[in-house]
Design a protein around this motif. Structure first.
Motif, short mmCIF file in Angstrom:
data_model
loop_
_atom_site.label_atom_id
_atom_site.label_comp_id
_atom_site.label_asym_id
_atom_site.label_seq_id
_atom_site.Cartn_x
_atom_site.Cartn_y
_atom_site.Cartn_z
N GLY A 77 0.81 -1.21 0.00
CA GLY A 77 0.00 0.00 0.00
C GLY A 77 0.84 1.26 0.00
N THR A 78 1.92 1.23 0.76
CA THR A 78 2.83 2.38 0.81
C THR A 78 3.53 2.58 -0.53
OG1 THR A 78 3.16 2.05 3.19
CG2 THR A 78 4.81 3.36 2.02
N LEU A 79 3.92 1.48 -1.18
CA LEU A 79 4.51 1.58 -2.51
C LEU A 79 3.57 2.27 -3.48
CD1 LEU A 79 6.27 -1.88 -3.05
CD2 LEU A 79 7.32 0.36 -3.36
N HIS A 80 2.30 1.88 -3.42
CA HIS A 80 1.29 2.47 -4.30
C HIS A 80 1.15 3.97 -4.02
CE1 HIS A 80 -3.07 2.69 -5.83
NE2 HIS A 80 -2.29 2.53 -6.87
N ARG A 81 1.14 4.33 -2.74
CA ARG A 81 1.06 5.75 -2.36
C ARG A 81 2.27 6.52 -2.88
NH1 ARG A 81 -1.84 7.11 2.47
NH2 ARG A 81 -3.95 6.33 2.19
N LEU A 82 3.44 6.00 -2.67
CA LEU A 82 4.65 6.70 -3.10
C LEU A 82 4.65 6.94 -4.60
CD1 LEU A 82 7.22 4.76 -0.89
CD2 LEU A 82 6.73 7.22 -0.72
N ALA A 83 4.24 5.93 -5.36
CA ALA A 83 4.20 6.08 -6.82
C ALA A 83 3.14 7.10 -7.23
CB ALA A 83 3.92 4.73 -7.47
N ASN A 84 1.96 7.01 -6.62
CA ASN A 84 0.86 7.93 -6.98
C ASN A 84 1.16 9.37 -6.60
OD1 ASN A 84 -0.66 5.96 -8.15
ND2 ASN A 84 -2.18 5.80 -6.50
N GLN A 85 1.97 9.55 -5.57
CA GLN A 85 2.26 10.90 -5.11
C GLN A 85 3.49 11.50 -5.79
OE1 GLN A 85 2.34 10.31 -0.84
NE2 GLN A 85 0.11 10.05 -0.73
N GLY A 86 3.94 10.84 -6.85
CA GLY A 86 4.92 11.45 -7.74
C GLY A 86 6.37 11.25 -7.39
N HIS A 87 6.69 10.37 -6.45
CA HIS A 87 8.09 10.17 -6.09
C HIS A 87 8.78 9.24 -7.09
CE1 HIS A 87 7.53 12.24 -2.29
NE2 HIS A 87 6.42 11.55 -2.11
N GLU A 88 10.09 9.36 -7.17
CA GLU A 88 10.88 8.52 -8.07
C GLU A 88 11.23 7.23 -7.33
OE1 GLU A 88 14.24 10.84 -9.25
OE2 GLU A 88 13.00 12.61 -9.69
N VAL A 89 10.39 6.23 -7.49
CA VAL A 89 10.51 5.00 -6.72
C VAL A 89 11.32 3.95 -7.50
CG1 VAL A 89 9.27 3.12 -5.57
CG2 VAL A 89 8.30 5.45 -5.60
N THR A 90 12.31 3.38 -6.83
CA THR A 90 13.05 2.24 -7.36
C THR A 90 12.90 1.10 -6.37
OG1 THR A 90 14.70 3.64 -8.46
CG2 THR A 90 15.30 1.33 -8.05
N VAL A 91 12.45 -0.06 -6.86
CA VAL A 91 12.36 -1.25 -6.02
C VAL A 91 13.48 -2.19 -6.45
CG1 VAL A 91 10.95 -3.15 -5.21
CG2 VAL A 91 9.87 -0.98 -5.82
N ALA A 92 14.36 -2.51 -5.53
CA ALA A 92 15.49 -3.40 -5.83
C ALA A 92 15.25 -4.74 -5.16
CB ALA A 92 16.80 -2.78 -5.34
N TYR A 93 15.14 -5.78 -5.98
CA TYR A 93 15.02 -7.15 -5.46
C TYR A 93 16.43 -7.69 -5.32
CZ TYR A 93 10.20 -6.30 -6.51
OH TYR A 93 8.95 -5.75 -6.52
N LEU A 94 16.85 -7.88 -4.09
CA LEU A 94 18.25 -8.15 -3.82
C LEU A 94 18.65 -9.56 -4.22
CD1 LEU A 94 18.57 -6.29 -0.41
CD2 LEU A 94 18.87 -5.43 -2.73
N THR A 95 17.72 -10.50 -4.13
CA THR A 95 18.00 -11.87 -4.57
C THR A 95 16.90 -12.30 -5.53
OG1 THR A 95 16.73 -13.04 -2.87
CG2 THR A 95 18.96 -12.34 -2.30
N SER A 96 17.19 -13.33 -6.31
CA SER A 96 16.22 -13.81 -7.30
C SER A 96 15.05 -14.53 -6.66
CB SER A 96 16.92 -14.74 -8.29
OG SER A 96 17.31 -15.95 -7.63
N GLY A 97 15.26 -15.09 -5.47
CA GLY A 97 14.20 -15.87 -4.83
C GLY A 97 13.99 -17.22 -5.46
N ASN A 98 14.91 -17.66 -6.32
CA ASN A 98 14.68 -18.91 -7.06
C ASN A 98 14.64 -20.14 -6.16
OD1 ASN A 98 17.48 -19.55 -6.65
ND2 ASN A 98 18.02 -18.49 -8.54
N LEU A 99 15.28 -20.07 -5.00
CA LEU A 99 15.28 -21.23 -4.11
C LEU A 99 13.91 -21.51 -3.51
CD1 LEU A 99 18.66 -20.67 -2.21
CD2 LEU A 99 18.16 -22.45 -3.88
N ALA A 100 13.02 -20.53 -3.58
CA ALA A 100 11.69 -20.70 -2.99
C ALA A 100 10.64 -21.12 -4.00
CB ALA A 100 11.26 -19.38 -2.32
N VAL A 101 11.05 -21.43 -5.22
CA VAL A 101 10.09 -21.84 -6.25
C VAL A 101 9.99 -23.36 -6.28
CG1 VAL A 101 9.53 -21.80 -8.71
CG2 VAL A 101 10.56 -19.80 -7.65
N PRO A 102 8.84 -23.93 -6.00
CA PRO A 102 8.69 -25.39 -6.05
C PRO A 102 8.87 -25.91 -7.47
CG PRO A 102 6.86 -24.36 -4.86
CD PRO A 102 7.61 -23.26 -5.54
N ASP A 103 9.31 -27.14 -7.57
CA ASP A 103 9.51 -27.75 -8.90
C ASP A 103 8.24 -27.72 -9.74
OD1 ASP A 103 12.12 -28.25 -8.23
OD2 ASP A 103 11.86 -30.40 -7.88
#
Length: 631
Positions: A369-395
């Protein structure tokens, strides 16, 4: 024991961090080993697995290499082993011990004992008895190392295990299996049984050290140390041992009464932070809004000394105003407004905002919700995903993607991607149920997570250009419980910070288990920030901490509360729904991990709003909460 520890039935030592606690335990092991070496007698150690003792083992290895600590006279017995796994399996405890300790010290392999997970079912009872006999033959265990599970288990002694229990085959609790899901690349792959030393076996050790890190262990630690001895919490029977010590970091100790409610056990020095904590607790305890608390409420709940200086009326008003000023619908600051009582400054506007998500889903689940607010209120938002998360994907999630890709071959046989999909499908099918993923499999699983992230971002009003995928090396090269961040990880974080020079950073990982992905990423962030301590942009930067999936700040800790309307909350839920591969994955969701990610997020956000309402603040649909981190 002092007056503040009067409710504790087990000797408990609290350290600033895991390393200091491990140094204390290592000192005891060091002394035992050197003494027994001089005497020419074996030193018998009971060892544990999991992420908790890893730092202890690293310290022992360091002492062996740098200080000459010898394990030549050591004999070790591990607490447990998954039933059905042989010692070569990547998640077997024999393999874990080899990689984390035995291969790095001068111990005789014949003196290292781990229960046999491959014994035929009809031979398990005799194998367990033989394990007990082997311990007795060397004179019993001198020092036993323990961790504690969120069900209160020690070893694999699940709820229902009593002090008479011995080494045996046990069925694993559903929560225990769920906690191990990521290690085994899916809960369906976690063995259902294990062989474990019993509670009675553990209690026969001459000295016991139980280690616990991170806030996720705080509730069960307090219940074990301060509660009654009962079958529902097997670790509580450690109260019977005269030489048992719990060594905790500050986060794991945070629910002990002397830390959580110190005014209930003795006189305290009333700092502003403690006053806020105490009065918030008082209002919720007596079920009154802040402005309706009276002198009797304070005096009947161990806080009469607070009244002498200010009286209840002034205390109530001050805390009400302080709590009210945490609420803002402008998480990036409201331009052209008086910001003297707002949690975030008005200028500059727009701000450069950097949101750090250790793994995909962490950001949208905790602050969508905060991400949505920040984007709607005109801020320059960058979201950095630090890891791929691939270890959490089931086969099965990857299999679904590959089947779709291969289905295209019917209409587009010339496309090379279909051949690649067929190749990876062969690798997936050839992979044993518990085997490590190949590089291709991990790569495609990472793409699954990226696709889900892109879908979430669109719903939250973020453009694809605002997303970064750092794929930090420690994650791509490691596995859960075995990660080792290095300079390459810090360098990537430095590059990102230098490029964006943010006015705001949103991050998580504070008070987590030190070997968890969020905690490691938080450590990497702090290392990177330290290199910019003299930079002007950092002096103009504020760091806001979110708690991560399955957790939320307690009300007295909140510095910024962002309310969500029903439509904003539903938008956040839609963002979480896009993370389809994680619907059955629950690590990191704290004590509420039985639920789906969206149910857990809903419960937390609604719960924070209900608490603000109970304190006499405005009633909101949901609230996301943040704590400011001092730079």
């Amino acid at each position: 024991m002092n007056e503040f520890a009067q409710r504790e039935h087990i000797s408990t030592r609290i350290y600033p961090g895991a390393d200091q606690a491990c140094a204390h335990v290592a000192d005891a092991i060091d002394k035992l080993l050197r003494t027994r070496q001089q005497e020419g007698r074996p030193a018998v150690l009971g060892l544990a697995t999991g992420s908790t003792p890893v730092r202890l083992y690293r310290e022992l290895i360091r002492r062996h290499r740098e200080e000459g600590l010898s394990f030549a006279h050591a004999v070790t017995f591990n607490l447990d082993e998954y039933y059905g796994l042989d010692g070569s399996h990547p998640e077997s405890y024999r393999r874990f011990m080899q990689e984390q300790l035995f291969d790095h010290i001068d111990i005789d392999p014949a003196n290292t004992h781990v229960p046999d997970g491959t014994a035929a079912r009809e031979q398990v009872f005799d194998a367990c008895q033989s394990y007990e006999d082997a311990i007795a033959q060397v004179g019993g265990i001198d020092i036993q190392i323990l961790g504690i599970g969120r069900t209160g288990h020690i070893g694999f002694n699940e709820p229902g295990s009593g002090p008479e229990s011995r080494t045996r085959l046990v069925t694993l609790d559903a929560l225990t299996r769920r906690d191990a899901a990521r290690d085994f690349l899916g809960e369906e792959n976690v063995p259902r049984h294990a062989i474990t030393m019993g509670v009675g076996s553990i209690l026969e050790a001459r000295q016991i050290f139980l280690l616990a890190w991170g806030e996720s262990k705080a509730t069960i630690v307090a219940e074990t140390v301060e509660g009654e001895q009962r079958l529902a919490v097997p670790a509580s029977f450690l109260q019977r041992h005269k030489a048992c010590t719990f060594c905790l970091d500050a986060a794991a100790a945070s629910h002990l009464t002397r830390i959580r409610y110190p005014w209930l056990v003795g006189p305290v020095e009333w700092t502003p932070a403690l006053i806020r904590k105490a009065i918030t607790w008082l209002a919720l305890q007596v079920k009154k809004p802040l402005l309706k608390l009276v002198d009797e409420d304070y005096s009947e709940n161990g806080m009469s000394d607070l009244l002498t200086e200010k009286g209840s009326y002034n205390l109530n008003i001050e805390l009400f105003n302080l709590t009210q000023h945490t609420i803002t619908g402008w998480p990036g600051g409201k331009p052209n407004a008086d910001d003297s009582h707002r949690p975030e400054r008005a200028l500059p506007h727009p701000k450069r905002v950097l949101v750090l998500s250790p793994e995909p889903l962490d950001d949208v689940s905790s602050m969508g919700g905060t991400l949505h607010r920040l984007a709607n209120q005109g801020h320059e938002v960058t979201v950095a995903y630090l890891t791929s998360g691939n270890l959490a994907v089931p086969d099965d999630e990857l299999r679904r993607m590959l089947e779709w890709m291969m289905g295209m071959q019917r209409d587009y046989p010339e496309q090379p991607s279909t051949a690649y999909a067929a190749q990876v499908m062969r690798e997936l099918e050839a992979k044993g149920k518990f085997d490590l993923d190949s590089a291709d499999i991990r790569h495609l699983k990472g793409l699954v997570r990226r696709g889900e992230v892109n879908s979430s971002a669109r719903i939250l009003g973020l453009s694809p250009a605002s997303l970064r995928f750092l794929d930090l090396p420690f994650y791509e090269e490691g596995r859960y419980r075995r990660f080792k961040p290095g300079e390459a990880d810090i360098a990537r974080m430095r590059e990102l910070l230098l490029e964006i020079r943010p006015h705001q950073i949103f991050a998580t990982g504070y008070r987590y288990d030190p070997l968890s992905v969020p905690a490691l990423c938080f450590g990497i962030l702090n290392e990177a920030l330290a290199s910019f301590k003299d930079e002007e942009w950092l002096r103009d930067c504020r760091v806001w901490l979110y708690r991560g999936p399955g957790n939320e700040w307690e009300t007295h800790e909140i510095d910024m509360a962002v309310p969500l309307s029903p439509s904003e909350f539903e938008n956040k839920m839609q963002g979480i729904y896009q993370q389809q591969s994680q619907r059955s994955q629950s690590p990191g969701l704290g004590k509420k991990s039985d639920g789906n990610s969206w149910d857990v997020a809903a419960e937390l956000n609604h719960g924070t709003a209900r608490t603000y309402d109970a304190l006499g603040l405005p009633e909101y649909e949901a609230i996301e909460a943040f704590k400011r981190w001092p730079l």
